[in-house]
Write a protein that holds these residues in place. Sequence first.
Motif, PDB file in Angstrom:
ATOM      1  N   TYR A  18       0.841  -1.208   0.000  1.00 46.80           N
ATOM      2  CA  TYR A  18       0.000   0.000   0.000  1.00 46.80           C
ATOM      3  C   TYR A  18       0.871   1.250   0.000  1.00 46.80           C
ATOM      4  N   GLY A  19       1.927   1.252   0.834  1.00 48.72           N
ATOM      5  CA  GLY A  19       2.830   2.408   0.895  1.00 48.72           C
ATOM      6  C   GLY A  19       3.553   2.642  -0.422  1.00 48.72           C
ATOM      7  N   VAL A  20       4.030   1.590  -1.052  1.00 44.52           N
ATOM      8  CA  VAL A  20       4.706   1.729  -2.347  1.00 44.52           C
ATOM      9  C   VAL A  20       3.718   2.219  -3.398  1.00 44.52           C
ATOM     10  N   GLY A  21       2.493   1.723  -3.325  1.00 44.53           N
ATOM     11  CA  GLY A  21       1.452   2.189  -4.261  1.00 44.53           C
ATOM     12  C   GLY A  21       1.199   3.686  -4.111  1.00 44.53           C
ATOM     13  N   LEU A  22       1.165   4.154  -2.872  1.00 45.28           N
ATOM     14  CA  LEU A  22       0.985   5.602  -2.639  1.00 45.28           C
ATOM     15  C   LEU A  22       2.161   6.403  -3.201  1.00 45.28           C
ATOM     16  N   LEU A  23       3.367   5.907  -2.994  1.00 45.79           N
ATOM     17  CA  LEU A  23       4.534   6.604  -3.527  1.00 45.79           C
ATOM     18  C   LEU A  23       4.527   6.648  -5.052  1.00 45.79           C
ATOM     19  N   ILE A  24       4.125   5.575  -5.678  1.00 50.95           N
ATOM     20  CA  ILE A  24       4.108   5.528  -7.151  1.00 50.95           C
ATOM     21  C   ILE A  24       3.035   6.482  -7.693  1.00 50.95           C
TER      22      ILE A  24
END
Length: 66
Positions: A56-62
Amino acid sequence: MATKSNPFSFLQQVRSEVAKVTWPTRRETMISTAMVVVMVAVTATFFFVADQALGYGVGLLITAGR
């Protein structure tokens, strides 16, 4: 270098050593098995939650970089 002994003597020594082993009772085996199953479930749940959170965190960053 190890000396060779005959197979009969070897089997006698093995039997003697096995007689010294303290085998767990059925109850101890069941308790240990249950503890292992519980710890595997806890560990699997932890890594699932951690994986989902990191994903979820990586998705937000992307998506924030667009």
